[in-house]
Design a protein around this motif. Structure first.
Motif, PDB file in Angstrom:
ATOM      1  N   MET A   4       0.827  -1.205   0.000  1.00  0.00           N
ATOM      2  CA  MET A   4       0.000   0.000   0.000  1.00  0.00           C
ATOM      3  C   MET A   4       0.865   1.261   0.000  1.00  0.00           C
ATOM      4  N   CYS A   5       1.997   1.213   0.689  1.00  0.00           N
ATOM      5  CA  CYS A   5       2.930   2.349   0.637  1.00  0.00           C
ATOM      6  C   CYS A   5       3.384   2.590  -0.795  1.00  0.00           C
ATOM      7  N   HIS A   6       3.634   1.495  -1.513  1.00  0.00           N
ATOM      8  CA  HIS A   6       4.043   1.606  -2.915  1.00  0.00           C
ATOM      9  C   HIS A   6       2.919   2.238  -3.746  1.00  0.00           C
ATOM     10  N   ARG A   7       1.696   1.807  -3.530  1.00  0.00           N
ATOM     11  CA  ARG A   7       0.557   2.346  -4.279  1.00  0.00           C
ATOM     12  C   ARG A   7       0.329   3.820  -3.976  1.00  0.00           C
ATOM     13  N   LEU A   8       0.651   4.227  -2.740  1.00  0.00           N
ATOM     14  CA  LEU A   8       0.473   5.623  -2.347  1.00  0.00           C
ATOM     15  C   LEU A   8       1.668   6.490  -2.718  1.00  0.00           C
ATOM     16  N   GLY A   9       2.664   5.887  -3.367  1.00  0.00           N
ATOM     17  CA  GLY A   9       3.852   6.638  -3.756  1.00  0.00           C
ATOM     18  C   GLY A   9       4.774   6.941  -2.605  1.00  0.00           C
ATOM     19  N   LYS A  10       4.703   6.136  -1.537  1.00  0.00           N
ATOM     20  CA  LYS A  10       5.512   6.372  -0.349  1.00  0.00           C
ATOM     21  C   LYS A  10       6.434   5.198  -0.045  1.00  0.00           C
ATOM     22  N   HIS A  11       6.658   4.341  -1.018  1.00  0.00           N
ATOM     23  CA  HIS A  11       7.454   3.146  -0.791  1.00  0.00           C
ATOM     24  C   HIS A  11       8.950   3.498  -0.738  1.00  0.00           C
ATOM     25  N   GLY A  12       9.664   2.863   0.185  1.00  0.00           N
ATOM     26  CA  GLY A  12      11.108   3.075   0.280  1.00  0.00           C
ATOM     27  C   GLY A  12      11.446   4.029   1.405  1.00  0.00           C
ATOM     28  N   TYR A  13      12.423   3.654   2.188  1.00  0.00           N
ATOM     29  CA  TYR A  13      12.804   4.458   3.346  1.00  0.00           C
ATOM     30  C   TYR A  13      13.900   5.448   2.964  1.00  0.00           C
TER      31      TYR A  13
ATOM     32  N   VAL B  70      -2.753   8.669  12.062  1.00  0.00           N
ATOM     33  CA  VAL B  70      -1.680   7.760  12.454  1.00  0.00           C
ATOM     34  C   VAL B  70      -0.521   7.863  11.463  1.00  0.00           C
ATOM     35  N   SER B  71      -0.850   8.079  10.193  1.00  0.00           N
ATOM     36  CA  SER B  71       0.193   8.215   9.168  1.00  0.00           C
ATOM     37  C   SER B  71       1.140   9.362   9.488  1.00  0.00           C
ATOM     38  N   ASN B  72       0.597  10.483   9.966  1.00  0.00           N
ATOM     39  CA  ASN B  72       1.432  11.632  10.310  1.00  0.00           C
ATOM     40  C   ASN B  72       2.189  11.437  11.613  1.00  0.00           C
ATOM     41  N   LEU B  73       1.576  10.744  12.564  1.00  0.00           N
ATOM     42  CA  LEU B  73       2.204  10.572  13.878  1.00  0.00           C
ATOM     43  C   LEU B  73       3.302   9.515  13.867  1.00  0.00           C
ATOM     44  N   CYS B  74       3.091   8.440  13.111  1.00  0.00           N
ATOM     45  CA  CYS B  74       3.965   7.265  13.223  1.00  0.00           C
ATOM     46  C   CYS B  74       4.690   6.884  11.944  1.00  0.00           C
ATOM     47  N   HIS B  75       4.330   7.476  10.813  1.00  0.00           N
ATOM     48  CA  HIS B  75       5.050   7.312   9.547  1.00  0.00           C
ATOM     49  C   HIS B  75       5.293   5.842   9.168  1.00  0.00           C
ATOM     50  N   PRO B  76       4.205   5.103   8.961  1.00  0.00           N
ATOM     51  CA  PRO B  76       4.337   3.669   8.684  1.00  0.00           C
ATOM     52  C   PRO B  76       5.019   3.323   7.366  1.00  0.00           C
TER      53      PRO B  76
ATOM     54  N   ARG C  26     -13.752  11.995   6.078  1.00  0.00           N
ATOM     55  CA  ARG C  26     -13.258  10.658   5.747  1.00  0.00           C
ATOM     56  C   ARG C  26     -11.990  10.733   4.894  1.00  0.00           C
ATOM     57  N   HIS C  27     -11.953  11.714   3.992  1.00  0.00           N
ATOM     58  CA  HIS C  27     -10.798  11.861   3.102  1.00  0.00           C
ATOM     59  C   HIS C  27      -9.533  12.207   3.884  1.00  0.00           C
ATOM     60  N   ILE C  28      -9.660  12.957   4.966  1.00  0.00           N
ATOM     61  CA  ILE C  28      -8.492  13.323   5.774  1.00  0.00           C
ATOM     62  C   ILE C  28      -7.755  12.077   6.262  1.00  0.00           C
ATOM     63  N   TYR C  29      -8.528  11.034   6.576  1.00  0.00           N
ATOM     64  CA  TYR C  29      -7.949   9.828   7.174  1.00  0.00           C
ATOM     65  C   TYR C  29      -7.870   8.666   6.179  1.00  0.00           C
ATOM     66  N   ILE C  30      -7.953   8.974   4.899  1.00  0.00           N
ATOM     67  CA  ILE C  30      -8.013   7.909   3.899  1.00  0.00           C
ATOM     68  C   ILE C  30      -6.750   7.053   3.900  1.00  0.00           C
ATOM     69  N   GLN C  31      -5.588   7.654   4.150  1.00  0.00           N
ATOM     70  CA  GLN C  31      -4.362   6.852   4.181  1.00  0.00           C
ATOM     71  C   GLN C  31      -4.378   5.858   5.329  1.00  0.00           C
ATOM     72  N   ASP C  32      -4.916   6.262   6.476  1.00  0.00           N
ATOM     73  CA  ASP C  32      -5.010   5.325   7.602  1.00  0.00           C
ATOM     74  C   ASP C  32      -5.916   4.149   7.247  1.00  0.00           C
ATOM     75  N   TYR C  33      -7.025   4.422   6.557  1.00  0.00           N
ATOM     76  CA  TYR C  33      -7.918   3.329   6.136  1.00  0.00           C
ATOM     77  C   TYR C  33      -7.176   2.357   5.224  1.00  0.00           C
ATOM     78  N   LEU C  34      -6.431   2.903   4.274  1.00  0.00           N
ATOM     79  CA  LEU C  34      -5.764   2.054   3.290  1.00  0.00           C
ATOM     80  C   LEU C  34      -4.577   1.313   3.887  1.00  0.00           C
ATOM     81  N   LEU C  35      -3.751   2.001   4.663  1.00  0.00           N
ATOM     82  CA  LEU C  35      -2.523   1.399   5.186  1.00  0.00           C
ATOM     83  C   LEU C  35      -2.790   0.301   6.209  1.00  0.00           C
ATOM     84  N   PHE C  36      -3.869   0.449   6.979  1.00  0.00           N
ATOM     85  CA  PHE C  36      -4.121  -0.509   8.060  1.00  0.00           C
ATOM     86  C   PHE C  36      -5.335  -1.398   7.779  1.00  0.00           C
TER      87      PHE C  36
END
Length: 272
Positions: free
Chosen positions: A1-10, A174-180, A245-255
């Protein structure tokens, strides 16, 4: 999901260190824990304090909530380390996080801060900010206890000024607080399966013989927030619900939470 969101790779930069102020480190046990407000945060902090030999408390599980958050300040945050030290811990430690259905969590934060408690920081400071934004938008809102109702709170969250300033930790994602997508969490517990997941966590940390699981009713006496959501969400206009709901959409998708419709929330059974 990180890859799909364009956030893959540390990819870590020194200026990003302040991102990690919610991640606590225990070097002795090679464990890190990102604490998320409104996800049994105080209870889970008690467990993490149980690993620390320097807290001078015989049984952290019995600590009062305010004492837990005082002792938390003595723990080490990940952002105190150098870049190589941070990278090492992210890649080699047991990295722990607990999450919760996103809209239930944000509703729980509203309920806790504006209905159940009389915290002056929220009743006075935050409430006045909410009123200045929301009541300029609509002056026909009838205030709940604490002077702010749920619709006004949502309008405040959606306002450009609030987004620009950044959210309070109690309703930040959670995405902003913990950066999964930066931190490699290898233990992800859920509020919805809390008892089972805490048991697995105690075993992972090898403290299952020292820490006794407490049932929710032993430390929390109020009706669960999940049972009250329909009462408050039924007053929320459809467009505000969709924007919230859109504000937290990444949390829905990531978890792996199902993205709800307003109809789904309104059908929840109320038990009071």
């Amino acid at each position: 999901m990180c890859h799909r969101l364009g956030k893959h790779g540390y990819k870590f930069q020194d200026k990003q260190k302040m991102r990690f102020k919610h991640i606590l480190v225990d070097d002795k046990n090679k464990a890190m824990f990102c604490y998320v407000p409104k996800v049994a945060c105080t209870y889970l902090l008690r467990i993490f304090l149980s690993l620390n030999d320097n807290n001078n408390v015989s049984n952290p599980i019995l600590l009062k909530g305010k004492d837990v958050h005082i002792l938390k300040k003595k723990l080490t945050n990940l952002d105190r380390y150098s870049k190589p030290e941070i990278e090492y811990r992210i890649n080699h430690y047991k990295n722990i996080i607990f999450v919760r259905e996103p809209l239930e969590r944000v509703f729980s934060a509203f309920r806790n801060k504006f209905i159940l408690t009389n915290d002056p920081r929220f009743i006075d400071y935050v409430s006045s900010k909410i009123k200045s934004i929301s009541r300029n938008i609509s002056s026909k809102m009838s205030p709940d206890k604490g002077g702010v109702n749920f619709t006004e709170f949502v309008q405040y969250l959606l306002h450009w000024r609030t987004i620009e300033e950044g959210y309070n930790e109690h309703w930040d994602s959670v995405s902003n607080l913990c950066h999964p997508c930066l931190v490699k969490y290898n233990f992800i517990g859920k509020y919805e399966s809390f008892k089972k997941d805490v048991a697995a966590l105690l075993k992972l940390l090898s403290i299952e013989d020292r820490v006794k699981f407490q049932k929710r009713e032993e430390y929390y006496k109020h009706v669960p927030s999940a049972d009250m959501m329909s009462k408050y969400f039924k007053t929320l206009p459809q467009e505000l619900f969709e924007d919230l709901r859109h504000i937290y959409i990444q949390d829905y998708l990531l978890f792996n939470y199902k993205i709800p419709s307003i109809e789904h929330i309104l059908k929840r059974q109320v038990s009071f």
